[in-house]
Design a protein around this motif. Sequence first.
Motif, short mmCIF file in Angstrom:
data_model
loop_
_atom_site.label_atom_id
_atom_site.label_comp_id
_atom_site.label_asym_id
_atom_site.label_seq_id
_atom_site.Cartn_x
_atom_site.Cartn_y
_atom_site.Cartn_z
N ILE A 146 0.85 -1.21 0.00
CA ILE A 146 0.00 0.00 0.00
C ILE A 146 0.88 1.26 0.00
CG2 ILE A 146 -1.60 1.38 1.40
CD1 ILE A 146 -2.85 -1.35 2.29
N LEU A 147 1.85 1.30 0.92
CA LEU A 147 2.73 2.48 1.00
C LEU A 147 3.55 2.65 -0.27
CD1 LEU A 147 3.93 2.24 4.71
CD2 LEU A 147 2.28 3.86 3.74
N GLY A 148 4.04 1.55 -0.83
CA GLY A 148 4.81 1.62 -2.08
C GLY A 148 3.96 2.11 -3.24
N GLY A 149 2.77 1.57 -3.39
CA GLY A 149 1.87 2.01 -4.46
C GLY A 149 1.49 3.47 -4.32
N LEU A 150 1.18 3.87 -3.09
CA LEU A 150 0.83 5.28 -2.86
C LEU A 150 2.02 6.20 -3.13
CD1 LEU A 150 -1.40 5.14 0.34
CD2 LEU A 150 -2.11 5.73 -1.99
N ALA A 151 3.23 5.74 -2.84
CA ALA A 151 4.42 6.55 -3.11
C ALA A 151 4.55 6.81 -4.61
CB ALA A 151 5.67 5.88 -2.57
N VAL A 152 4.27 5.82 -5.41
CA VAL A 152 4.31 6.01 -6.87
C VAL A 152 3.23 6.99 -7.31
CG1 VAL A 152 4.04 4.88 -9.11
CG2 VAL A 152 5.32 3.73 -7.30
N ILE A 153 2.03 6.82 -6.78
CA ILE A 153 0.92 7.73 -7.13
C ILE A 153 1.24 9.15 -6.70
CG2 ILE A 153 -1.49 8.32 -6.59
CD1 ILE A 153 -1.95 5.22 -6.40
N PHE A 154 1.70 9.32 -5.45
CA PHE A 154 2.02 10.66 -4.95
C PHE A 154 3.19 11.27 -5.71
CE2 PHE A 154 0.25 9.48 -0.50
CZ PHE A 154 -1.04 9.62 -0.96
N GLY A 155 4.16 10.44 -6.07
CA GLY A 155 5.29 10.93 -6.85
C GLY A 155 4.85 11.47 -8.20
N ALA A 156 3.97 10.73 -8.86
CA ALA A 156 3.44 11.18 -10.15
C ALA A 156 2.58 12.43 -9.98
CB ALA A 156 2.63 10.06 -10.80
N PHE A 157 1.78 12.44 -8.92
CA PHE A 157 0.94 13.60 -8.61
C PHE A 157 1.80 14.84 -8.41
CE2 PHE A 157 -1.41 15.99 -5.21
CZ PHE A 157 -2.52 16.33 -5.97
N GLY A 158 2.89 14.68 -7.67
CA GLY A 158 3.80 15.80 -7.43
C GLY A 158 4.51 16.25 -8.68
N ALA A 159 4.96 15.29 -9.48
CA ALA A 159 5.73 15.62 -10.68
C ALA A 159 4.89 16.26 -11.76
CB ALA A 159 6.41 14.36 -11.22
N HIS A 160 3.63 15.92 -11.83
CA HIS A 160 2.81 16.40 -12.95
C HIS A 160 1.80 17.47 -12.55
CE1 HIS A 160 4.55 13.43 -15.57
NE2 HIS A 160 4.31 12.50 -14.66
N LEU A 161 1.06 17.25 -11.48
CA LEU A 161 0.02 18.21 -11.12
C LEU A 161 0.50 19.29 -10.15
CD1 LEU A 161 -3.00 15.75 -10.75
CD2 LEU A 161 -2.47 17.23 -12.68
N LEU A 162 1.20 18.86 -9.12
CA LEU A 162 1.64 19.84 -8.11
C LEU A 162 2.77 20.72 -8.61
CD1 LEU A 162 1.52 17.80 -4.80
CD2 LEU A 162 -0.14 19.44 -5.68
N LYS A 163 3.49 20.24 -9.61
CA LYS A 163 4.61 21.03 -10.16
C LYS A 163 4.13 22.40 -10.65
CE LYS A 163 8.59 20.27 -13.08
NZ LYS A 163 9.25 19.36 -14.03
#
Length: 128
Positions: free
Chosen positions: A11-28
């Motif tokens: 769960i934590l690993g999957g969420l880390a990938v999702i949050f990483g993508a979220f940060g790189a694309h949307l939050l950027k």
Amino acid sequence: MIQFTLLFASILGGLAVIFGAFGAHLLKKILNKEQLKSFETGVKYQMYHAIVLLLIGFNFDLEKASEKYMVYSFILGVLLFSFSIYGLVISSAKNKKLTFLGPITPLGGLFLIIGWGFLFYSILNIDF
């Protein structure tokens, strides 16, 4: 306990990938460089400890109290450390900084350190 550990790791690993993508694309688009760096720190620590939990789940029987405390410390540490960073960064980007989260981040870091201490202790106590 092993299944619990591996479940949380996934769960934590999957969420880390999702949050990483979220940060790189949307939050950027809405975060400044310092905020983005803080967010990425939360993601990195979350992923590092997801991997550690996987390794623990595959290499320990997790029947000793110290091994259970190790798992709980890592999980609690990630939740407090990484998720408080996410909350601080996103709330400050919206000019509604949730300042009560500030003291939670180092508390999460403390639990991560405690988890590493229990890991050290568990490794010393393995019968070869």
